[in-house]
Write a protein that holds these residues in place. Structure first.
Motif, PDB file in Angstrom:
ATOM      1  N   PHE A   1       0.849  -1.189   0.000  1.00 41.83           N
ATOM      2  CA  PHE A   1       0.000   0.000   0.000  1.00 41.83           C
ATOM      3  C   PHE A   1       0.882   1.236   0.000  1.00 41.83           C
ATOM      4  O   PHE A   1       2.059   1.200   0.389  1.00 41.83           O
ATOM      5  CB  PHE A   1      -0.941   0.021   1.216  1.00 41.83           C
ATOM      6  N   SER A   2       0.316   2.338  -0.444  1.00 34.44           N
ATOM      7  CA  SER A   2       0.984   3.642  -0.419  1.00 34.44           C
ATOM      8  C   SER A   2      -0.086   4.718  -0.352  1.00 34.44           C
ATOM      9  O   SER A   2      -1.160   4.582  -0.951  1.00 34.44           O
ATOM     10  CB  SER A   2       1.871   3.839  -1.656  1.00 34.44           C
ATOM     11  N   LEU A   3       0.205   5.776   0.386  1.00 32.77           N
ATOM     12  CA  LEU A   3      -0.746   6.869   0.578  1.00 32.77           C
ATOM     13  C   LEU A   3      -0.644   7.869  -0.563  1.00 32.77           C
ATOM     14  O   LEU A   3       0.420   8.058  -1.153  1.00 32.77           O
ATOM     15  CB  LEU A   3      -0.496   7.563   1.911  1.00 32.77           C
ATOM     16  N   LEU A   4      -1.760   8.520  -0.851  1.00 34.43           N
ATOM     17  CA  LEU A   4      -1.826   9.525  -1.911  1.00 34.43           C
ATOM     18  C   LEU A   4      -2.278  10.854  -1.324  1.00 34.43           C
ATOM     19  O   LEU A   4      -3.335  10.932  -0.695  1.00 34.43           O
ATOM     20  CB  LEU A   4      -2.794   9.078  -3.012  1.00 34.43           C
TER      21      LEU A   4
ATOM     22  N   GLY B   1       4.997   1.520   0.697  1.00 33.47           N
ATOM     23  CA  GLY B   1       5.797   2.332  -0.209  1.00 33.47           C
ATOM     24  C   GLY B   1       5.524   3.806  -0.012  1.00 33.47           C
ATOM     25  O   GLY B   1       4.398   4.217   0.296  1.00 33.47           O
ATOM     26  N   ASP B   2       6.560   4.626  -0.196  1.00 35.48           N
ATOM     27  CA  ASP B   2       6.380   6.070  -0.057  1.00 35.48           C
ATOM     28  C   ASP B   2       5.526   6.642  -1.176  1.00 35.48           C
ATOM     29  O   ASP B   2       4.841   7.645  -0.994  1.00 35.48           O
ATOM     30  CB  ASP B   2       7.740   6.772  -0.036  1.00 35.48           C
ATOM     31  N   PHE B   3       5.569   6.017  -2.352  1.00 32.24           N
ATOM     32  CA  PHE B   3       4.787   6.482  -3.488  1.00 32.24           C
ATOM     33  C   PHE B   3       4.459   5.281  -4.364  1.00 32.24           C
ATOM     34  O   PHE B   3       5.031   4.197  -4.210  1.00 32.24           O
ATOM     35  CB  PHE B   3       5.527   7.563  -4.285  1.00 32.24           C
ATOM     36  N   ARG B   4       3.533   5.466  -5.295  1.00 31.34           N
ATOM     37  CA  ARG B   4       3.003   4.346  -6.064  1.00 31.34           C
ATOM     38  C   ARG B   4       4.066   3.689  -6.936  1.00 31.34           C
ATOM     39  O   ARG B   4       4.111   2.457  -7.041  1.00 31.34           O
ATOM     40  CB  ARG B   4       1.835   4.828  -6.930  1.00 31.34           C
ATOM     41  N   THR B   5       4.914   4.469  -7.588  1.00 33.70           N
ATOM     42  CA  THR B   5       5.920   3.865  -8.453  1.00 33.70           C
ATOM     43  C   THR B   5       6.904   3.017  -7.656  1.00 33.70           C
ATOM     44  O   THR B   5       7.443   2.039  -8.171  1.00 33.70           O
ATOM     45  CB  THR B   5       6.675   4.952  -9.222  1.00 33.70           C
ATOM     46  N   GLN B   6       7.136   3.362  -6.395  1.00 34.11           N
ATOM     47  CA  GLN B   6       7.988   2.529  -5.552  1.00 34.11           C
ATOM     48  C   GLN B   6       7.274   1.233  -5.193  1.00 34.11           C
ATOM     49  O   GLN B   6       7.892   0.164  -5.147  1.00 34.11           O
ATOM     50  CB  GLN B   6       8.378   3.287  -4.286  1.00 34.11           C
ATOM     51  N   THR B   7       5.978   1.303  -4.948  1.00 35.87           N
ATOM     52  CA  THR B   7       5.214   0.092  -4.651  1.00 35.87           C
ATOM     53  C   THR B   7       5.206  -0.860  -5.839  1.00 35.87           C
ATOM     54  O   THR B   7       5.352  -2.072  -5.679  1.00 35.87           O
ATOM     55  CB  THR B   7       3.773   0.461  -4.270  1.00 35.87           C
ATOM     56  N   LEU B   8       5.059  -0.303  -7.042  1.00 32.76           N
ATOM     57  CA  LEU B   8       5.059  -1.130  -8.243  1.00 32.76           C
ATOM     58  C   LEU B   8       6.467  -1.519  -8.682  1.00 32.76           C
ATOM     59  O   LEU B   8       6.615  -2.408  -9.529  1.00 32.76           O
ATOM     60  CB  LEU B   8       4.358  -0.391  -9.389  1.00 32.76           C
ATOM     61  N   ALA B   9       7.487  -0.842  -8.148  1.00 35.11           N
ATOM     62  CA  ALA B   9       8.888  -1.119  -8.496  1.00 35.11           C
ATOM     63  C   ALA B   9       9.117  -0.983  -9.995  1.00 35.11           C
ATOM     64  O   ALA B   9       9.716  -1.845 -10.636  1.00 35.11           O
ATOM     65  CB  ALA B   9       9.302  -2.504  -8.010  1.00 35.11           C
ATOM     66  N   ILE B  10       8.645   0.127 -10.570  1.00 37.73           N
ATOM     67  CA  ILE B  10       8.828   0.378 -11.996  1.00 37.73           C
ATOM     68  C   ILE B  10       9.786   1.545 -12.185  1.00 37.73           C
ATOM     69  O   ILE B  10       9.905   2.420 -11.322  1.00 37.73           O
ATOM     70  CB  ILE B  10       7.485   0.665 -12.700  1.00 37.73           C
ATOM     71  N   ASP B  11      10.481   1.533 -13.327  1.00 41.10           N
ATOM     72  CA  ASP B  11      11.419   2.598 -13.664  1.00 41.10           C
ATOM     73  C   ASP B  11      10.799   3.649 -14.567  1.00 41.10           C
ATOM     74  O   ASP B  11      11.192   4.813 -14.534  1.00 41.10           O
ATOM     75  CB  ASP B  11      12.663   2.026 -14.351  1.00 41.10           C
ATOM     76  N   THR B  12       9.857   3.227 -15.416  1.00 44.06           N
ATOM     77  CA  THR B  12       9.252   4.138 -16.383  1.00 44.06           C
ATOM     78  C   THR B  12       7.740   3.965 -16.379  1.00 44.06           C
ATOM     79  O   THR B  12       7.215   2.910 -16.015  1.00 44.06           O
ATOM     80  CB  THR B  12       9.783   3.871 -17.806  1.00 44.06           C
TER      81      THR B  12
END
Length: 609
Positions: free
Chosen positions: A282-285, A477-488
């Protein structure tokens, strides 16, 4: 200095005599530029040290009693040492050098005992750049139907298909059926993907099963979906596999068991397994408020990503049942629907150590709201059991769910007499769609069709996601892209992987915007300006020649521009007879122009062989 028996009267000898006399008398002479009191020579007569009158024994010389060294007499400091006057609380910086507003809020909470204030990360370029767009985006989400996928969500998708999805009784799985050909076209090749962009054109309910005629192509009327890469690997090449598809090609990932049943595991696309890996994250928005009483506090946010879905304040979400239930009865066990009023991250026993990376000793997510149900029996929860709860009126249902179609589920009742209830993120299954959307997606209005899939997916995630700490059930995760572990995403580098993420330049630009920039900030900001020599019109060397030579002016292509005329000449057009007699044509035809060199008369130079 004549060397005779009589004393010399020159200036140099007189100066030397005065210095020797001063040494014998014990009167020191100061050197120019040295502070008073520092001796230039040592007395030869008396070398025994003496204590000045009034100095107590045992104390080193150089300062008066009761005054710290280096401070002039007569000034008494009333502030504690070690902190500059008027500086207040020193800013605490994060890893990128931006002010850590959450850590500083914890420090203020420790100092005051109570704190209730909004969160403004004015020193963060990310926060300031996304303010307007994020506010508009969240407001837009509250007005669109809940069945429409949202950016950042993970979904099931297929590139395209012709026909309709239906249950094949013979193969015991969902396949593509063609009504025109009256035959089955095979099993869809499902894969997991990330929603990168949403349509510019309106999406209607019928788009769930069949795309209605659109004004624009799929790149404007469809969703951009990128295949989900492995979160536990550095290989993110699957992000390059994307396509713009319409809504009929997209299904909620939480219902993966329903759409993938009957498909062998070896036939599944690898992205399906990758997406299940992040279901316990999870990550907060948009964290917007901080409130607490020491030593506990809470950070309030407007949205939260739980697993594959994004939930915001105002969404209706389905809750897991508290009691025991079998897999066969799971679809009927879900009865409670909560309308989210508040999302917060609670900090239990805040840590006031500046150097600590943690805000608190323990964290927990709490989602608060009022609960409603379709079951009249369930509505008695929290009541005395003597009075029967009355169903809500149709206008009350519309006001609560902000949707006219929710009345299609039947009667709605308040649970716990309408009191606010708090649950953890583990109790939430997913968004509650309109009954018409549920019928088109699943062929049923049951609220628990995806319950077992969500539970199994979270258990699988806790076993394979290497980012979940030992003894914990969720990855935060601090943010969604970190939760998804994506670069782009959408072809652009995101998060800390972005090559254009130059925080030093960003901080300098923020100071320029705030009007507090100095010379170093202006240099680091790299603000584009007038670079180089001022632009001037460069005039050809043949311009002056063109005024007198018809051939040169014709070659330059600007005879009129290089030989301007006055307004009087323009106002009176020339007479045809006068112009024919006065003007002489010096221009030549191309066949009259000479070629070659001056060595031959005709210009046909023939070199000697």
């Amino acid at each position: 200095m004549r060397g005779g028996p009589e004393p010399c009267s020159c200036m140099l000898c007189g100066k030397l005599a005065r210095r020797e006399k001063a040494m014998l008398d014990g009167t020191p002479r100061g050197r120019r530029g040295r502070p008073p009191g520092s001796l230039n020579v040592v007395r030869v007569v008396d070398m025994t040290p003496k204590r000045p009158v009034g100095r107590p024994p045992g104390r080193p010389s150089g300062r008066l009693p009761g005054r710290p060294p280096g401070r002039p007499p007569g000034r008494v400091s009333a502030r504690p040492p070690g902190r500059p006057f008027g500086s207040g609380l020193r800013p605490i910086l994060d890893r990128e050098g931006a002010p850590d507003v959450f850590k500083m809020a914890v420090m203020r909470l420790k100092e005051r005992g109570f704190l209730d204030e909004g969160i403004k990360e004015t020193g963060s370029m990310d926060w300031r750049a996304e303010r307007t767009a994020l506010d508009e985006y969240i407001e837009q989400l509250g007005m669109q139907p809940s069945y429409i996928p949202r950016p950042g969500e993970v979904v099931l998708w297929i590139p395209d298909y012709e026909g309709e999805l239906a249950w094949n009784q013979e193969s015991r799985c969902i396949q593509i059926y063609s009504p025109d050909q009256d035959r089955w076209l095979g099993t869809p090749e499902w894969r997991a993907g990330i929603i990168g962009q949403t349509p510019e054109e309106d999406t209607v309910l019928q788009d769930l099963v069949k795309t209605v005629p659109k004004k624009w192509g799929a790149n404007y009327s469809g969703f951009r979906v990128e295949t989900f890469p492995d979160p536990n690997s550095h290989d993110k090449s699957y992000s390059l596999h994307y396509k713009y598809v319409h809504l009929k090609c997209i299904k909620p990932f939480n219902a993966y068991e329903l759409f993938l049943q009957g498909t062998p595991l070896e036939s599944l696309h690898p992205s399906i397994e990758y997406a299940m890996t992040i279901m316990s994250s999870f990550s907060l928005l948009d964290k917007y408020h901080f409130k607490g009483v020491w030593p506990d506090a809470a950070i309030y946010s407007r949205g939260i990503f739980i697993g594959t879905e994004l939930l915001i304040v105002g969404d209706a979400v389905r809750l897991k049942p508290n009691g025991q239930y079998s897999l066969d009865e799971a679809c009927k066990a879900v009865e409670d629907v909560m309308v989210i009023d508040e999302i917060r991250l609670e900090l239990i026993h805040c840590v006031d150590e500046v150097k600590s990376d943690q805000l608190a000793e323990r964290y927990q997510v709490r989602i608060a709201g009022k609960v409603y149900t379709n079951s009249a029996q369930r509505s008695n929860a929290g009541a005395d059991g003597l009075s029967q709860q009355s169903p809500m009126k149709p206008e009350e249902v519309i006001d609560v769910f902000q949707s006219v179609g929710m009345s299609g589920y039947g009667n709605w009742y308040r649970v716990w007499r309408g009191a606010t209830v708090e649950v953890s993120q583990n109790m939430i299954i997913g968004r509650c769609y309109d009954p018409d959307a549920m019928k088109l997606l699943y062929g049923s209005r049951s609220l628990g069709l995806d319950l077992t899939g969500v539970v199994k997916g979270r258990e699988y995630s806790r076993q394979v996601d290497g980012r979940i700490p030992e003894g914990k059930d969720w990855f935060w995760g601090d943010f969604r892209t970190q939760t998804l572990a994506i670069d782009t995403l959408n072809g652009e580098d995101v998060g800390y992987y972005s090559e254009v993420r130059e925080v030093r330049m960003w901080r300098a630009n923020l100071r320029v915007l705030d009007g507090i920039a100095d010379a170093a900030d202006l240099r680091d900001a790299r603000i584009p300006g007038d670079v180089g020599r001022p632009s001037t019109k460069i005039q050809s060397n043949f311009a002056e020649v063109g005024k007198t030579s018809k051939l040169v002016s014709t070659g330059l292509g600007g005879a009129d521009a290089s030989n301007p005329v006055s307004s009087e000449e323009v106002a009176s057009p020339p007479n045809e007879e006068d112009s024919s007699e006065s003007e002489e044509d010096f221009s030549l035809r191309m066949d009259q122009l000479r070629g070659g060199t001056e060595e031959s008369e005709g210009g046909d130079y023939q070199p000697e062989r």
